[in-house]
Motif scaffolding. Sequence first.
Motif, PDB file in Angstrom:
ATOM      1  N   LEU A   1       0.860  -1.174   0.000  1.00 53.23           N
ATOM      2  CA  LEU A   1       0.000   0.000   0.000  1.00 53.23           C
ATOM      3  C   LEU A   1       0.899   1.225   0.000  1.00 53.23           C
ATOM      4  O   LEU A   1       1.714   1.410   0.899  1.00 53.23           O
ATOM      5  N   ALA A   2       0.780   2.044  -1.024  1.00 52.87           N
ATOM      6  CA  ALA A   2       1.618   3.237  -1.146  1.00 52.87           C
ATOM      7  C   ALA A   2       1.231   4.247  -0.075  1.00 52.87           C
ATOM      8  O   ALA A   2       0.044   4.458   0.187  1.00 52.87           O
ATOM      9  N   LYS A   3       2.242   4.849   0.530  1.00 55.32           N
ATOM     10  CA  LYS A   3       1.975   5.906   1.497  1.00 55.32           C
ATOM     11  C   LYS A   3       1.418   7.102   0.749  1.00 55.32           C
ATOM     12  O   LYS A   3       1.804   7.383  -0.368  1.00 55.32           O
ATOM     13  N   ARG A   4       0.549   7.818   1.401  1.00 52.33           N
ATOM     14  CA  ARG A   4      -0.087   8.960   0.756  1.00 52.33           C
ATOM     15  C   ARG A   4       0.429  10.256   1.363  1.00 52.33           C
ATOM     16  O   ARG A   4       0.890  10.281   2.485  1.00 52.33           O
ATOM     17  N   GLY A   5       0.307  11.304   0.588  1.00 50.66           N
ATOM     18  CA  GLY A   5       0.598  12.631   1.096  1.00 50.66           C
ATOM     19  C   GLY A   5       1.954  13.150   0.663  1.00 50.66           C
ATOM     20  O   GLY A   5       2.850  12.410   0.265  1.00 50.66           O
TER      21      GLY A   5
ATOM     22  N   LEU B   1       7.994  13.434  -0.231  1.00 51.81           N
ATOM     23  CA  LEU B   1       9.253  14.129   0.035  1.00 51.81           C
ATOM     24  C   LEU B   1      10.250  13.228   0.764  1.00 51.81           C
ATOM     25  O   LEU B   1      11.449  13.280   0.497  1.00 51.81           O
ATOM     26  N   ALA B   2       9.772  12.394   1.660  1.00 53.00           N
ATOM     27  CA  ALA B   2      10.657  11.479   2.385  1.00 53.00           C
ATOM     28  C   ALA B   2      11.262  10.434   1.455  1.00 53.00           C
ATOM     29  O   ALA B   2      12.344   9.914   1.726  1.00 53.00           O
ATOM     30  N   SER B   3      10.594  10.128   0.354  1.00 56.85           N
ATOM     31  CA  SER B   3      11.099   9.104  -0.555  1.00 56.85           C
ATOM     32  C   SER B   3      12.103   9.647  -1.567  1.00 56.85           C
ATOM     33  O   SER B   3      12.777   8.872  -2.240  1.00 56.85           O
ATOM     34  N   LEU B   4      12.231  10.965  -1.684  1.00 55.44           N
ATOM     35  CA  LEU B   4      13.125  11.570  -2.674  1.00 55.44           C
ATOM     36  C   LEU B   4      14.567  11.618  -2.166  1.00 55.44           C
ATOM     37  O   LEU B   4      14.800  11.815  -0.976  1.00 55.44           O
TER      38      LEU B   4
END
Length: 78
Positions: free
Chosen positions: A45-49, A54-57
Amino acid sequence: MDEIRHVRLFRNGRNQAVRIPVEFELPGDEALMRRDGDRLVIEPLAKRGLSALLASLEPLDEAFPEIVDPPPASERDL
């Protein structure tokens, strides 16, 4: 093709279950499951928001160029 692993199905109360081998573990603690013909597809399930995005970049390794952007002239100066 993707790696294949033989697993066993078992009962957990009234539900059928399968243990997911460590090499197939999904991130997080929730997933989506759907049927595709005779197959079951389980996806994380992909995190939303925006915060999650930004945390994944990854941070940039380059400096931004200096931009000359003077403030607009005031009405008195016109």
